[in-house]
Write a protein that holds these residues in place. Structure first.
Motif, PDB file in Angstrom:
ATOM      1  N   GLY A 128     -48.984   9.154  10.128  1.00  0.00           N
ATOM      2  CA  GLY A 128     -50.393   8.979   9.866  1.00  0.00           C
ATOM      3  C   GLY A 128     -51.109  10.313   9.905  1.00  0.00           C
ATOM      4  N   SER A 129     -52.402  10.296   9.823  1.00  0.00           N
ATOM      5  CA  SER A 129     -53.169  11.539   9.831  1.00  0.00           C
ATOM      6  C   SER A 129     -53.105  12.232  11.179  1.00  0.00           C
ATOM      7  CB  SER A 129     -54.632  11.259   9.453  1.00  0.00           C
ATOM      8  OG  SER A 129     -54.711  10.717   8.157  1.00  0.00           O
ATOM      9  N   THR A 130     -53.277  11.469  12.265  1.00  0.00           N
ATOM     10  CA  THR A 130     -53.335  12.061  13.600  1.00  0.00           C
ATOM     11  C   THR A 130     -52.259  11.538  14.539  1.00  0.00           C
ATOM     12  OG1 THR A 130     -54.951  10.388  14.290  1.00  0.00           O
ATOM     13  CG2 THR A 130     -55.811  12.467  13.428  1.00  0.00           C
ATOM     14  N   ASN A 131     -51.441  10.595  14.101  1.00  0.00           N
ATOM     15  CA  ASN A 131     -50.356  10.096  14.942  1.00  0.00           C
ATOM     16  C   ASN A 131     -49.173   9.713  14.067  1.00  0.00           C
ATOM     17  OD1 ASN A 131     -51.186   7.741  13.764  1.00  0.00           O
ATOM     18  ND2 ASN A 131     -51.997   6.822  15.621  1.00  0.00           N
ATOM     19  N   ASP A 168     -50.737  17.940  11.580  1.00  0.00           N
ATOM     20  CA  ASP A 168     -49.952  18.872  12.388  1.00  0.00           C
ATOM     21  C   ASP A 168     -48.656  19.289  11.691  1.00  0.00           C
ATOM     22  OD1 ASP A 168     -51.652  18.682  14.866  1.00  0.00           O
ATOM     23  OD2 ASP A 168     -51.025  16.601  14.704  1.00  0.00           O
ATOM     24  N   GLY A 169     -48.431  18.787  10.476  1.00  0.00           N
ATOM     25  CA  GLY A 169     -47.222  19.136   9.744  1.00  0.00           C
ATOM     26  C   GLY A 169     -46.053  18.211   9.977  1.00  0.00           C
ATOM     27  N   VAL A 170     -46.252  17.078  10.640  1.00  0.00           N
ATOM     28  CA  VAL A 170     -45.174  16.129  10.897  1.00  0.00           C
ATOM     29  C   VAL A 170     -44.742  15.489   9.584  1.00  0.00           C
ATOM     30  CG1 VAL A 170     -44.521  14.043  12.151  1.00  0.00           C
ATOM     31  CG2 VAL A 170     -46.053  15.714  13.205  1.00  0.00           C
ATOM     32  N   TYR A 171     -43.432  15.264   9.415  1.00  0.00           N
ATOM     33  CA  TYR A 171     -42.910  14.692   8.182  1.00  0.00           C
ATOM     34  C   TYR A 171     -41.913  13.589   8.504  1.00  0.00           C
ATOM     35  CZ  TYR A 171     -39.023  17.883   9.211  1.00  0.00           C
ATOM     36  OH  TYR A 171     -37.993  18.554   9.827  1.00  0.00           O
ATOM     37  N   ILE A 175     -46.622   8.643  18.805  1.00  0.00           N
ATOM     38  CA  ILE A 175     -46.962   9.947  19.382  1.00  0.00           C
ATOM     39  C   ILE A 175     -48.271  10.442  18.782  1.00  0.00           C
ATOM     40  CG2 ILE A 175     -44.575  10.564  19.871  1.00  0.00           C
ATOM     41  CD1 ILE A 175     -44.560  12.235  17.341  1.00  0.00           C
ATOM     42  N   ASN A 176     -48.871  11.449  19.432  1.00  0.00           N
ATOM     43  CA  ASN A 176     -50.210  11.898  19.060  1.00  0.00           C
ATOM     44  C   ASN A 176     -50.200  13.078  18.084  1.00  0.00           C
ATOM     45  OD1 ASN A 176     -49.216  13.817  20.809  1.00  0.00           O
ATOM     46  ND2 ASN A 176     -51.146  14.123  21.903  1.00  0.00           N
TER      47      ASN A 176
END
Length: 295
Positions: A165-168, A143-146, A137-138
């Motif tokens: 990752g940083s952006t995905n 974006d705070g994804v963990y 996913i993008n």
């Protein structure tokens, strides 16, 4: 006459050395997790290439949408308006039920569930390995994804984040053979463990006794156990119950409610505790900024 290309170790020695190094690297990565940061950097490095690979598809999709006839657009608009009207009626009932539920929880001195943070993500890529059910996913760390963050679509639970990752990010689907999710029956609240089968349209319920009350058509929702998936989200529907007395447990096959084979837009969910901590951090940062400005 010998040349410089014939010098050096023999092919057998080179093969042995390569095998030893490969086994050593696999052991360090699997047991010691020595390449975790390296995978994150490589994942971030590959994200621009994934965006470029998706660009032709996005351009074709936009071109096809522009070529859609006006009649199709009018029919789709009318259908969406009808759906919006029906959903508005259900939302009105939901608001009343939510208020009544909060009042009952206050009377019973039970904690009121807070609204969790959500974020929409878009599918970037699908893992082509037939033995692994994963998607990319993008949304990423910026974006705070963990890790282990729950992911849903408009029908039910899709899976959880396994790499960030940083952006995905990479999402492990509930249909993967390594995935398991605690669920309960909406009809009678009996709890089960649903595991992936390796195919997108089937899950299995583990260790179900023959005497358990489970029927075809029962809806299974997340039980909230394990502190990964929030409670109450649809997971699957029972499609087959095979009670063979020669086996110690019944064989129960369920079908995921999420559209795992037609994913496009997904929804990332935050734990209520994580959302509260983030809000407290933002309030603290705002307070510190105000104090600095006053000084």
């Amino acid at each position: 006459m010998d040349t410089i290309f014939t010098r050096g170790p023999s092919l057998n020695n080179r093969l042995t050395l390569a095998l030893v190094l490969s086994v050593l690297l696999i052991f360090v990565d699997h047991k010691l997790d020595g390449f975790k940061s390296t995978r994150v950097y490589l994942n971030s490095l590959m994200s621009p290439l994934q965006y470029l690979a998706n660009l032709p598809g996005l351009m074709l999709s936009e071109s096809a949408q522009r070529l859609t006839s006006q009649e199709d657009l009018l029919a789709e608009n009318q259908k969406l308006n009808n759906q919006l009207l029906l959903m508005s009626e259900k939302l009105q009932q939901f608001n009343v039920l939510a208020k009544e539920n909060n009042q009952l929880r206050e009377l019973l001195q039970a904690p009121v569930r807070t609204e969790a943070r959500k974020m929409v993500a878009e599918l970037m890529a699908v893992d082509k390995n037939p033995y692994s059910q994963q998607v990319v996913i993008n949304k990423g760390a910026i974006d705070g994804v963990y890790l282990s963050q729950p992911v849903i679509d408009n029908e039910g639970i899709v899976g959880q984040v396994m790499e960030v990752g940083s952006t995905n990010s990479r999402v492990l689907l509930i249909a993967d053979v390594t995935h398991a999710i605690p669920v309960r029956s909406l009809r009678n609240d009996i709890r089960f463990i649903a595991t992936g089968s390796g195919t997108l349209n089937e899950l299995y319920l583990e260790h179900v006794p023959h005497s358990v009350d489970i029927q075809v058509g029962d809806t299974l929702i997340s039980s909230g156990l394990g502190n990964v998936f929030p409670e109450g989200y649809p997971v699957a529907e029972v499609t087959r119950v095979i009670r063979d007395e020669s086996r110690p447990f019944a064989r129960v096959i369920v079908s995921p409610l999420a559209n795992l084979d037609r994913l496009r837009h997904l929804l990332l969910l935050w734990n209520s505790k994580d959302a509260e901590n983030e809000d407290n951090t933002q309030e603290k940062n705002t307070t510190n900024t105000d104090e600095e400005n006053d000084a």
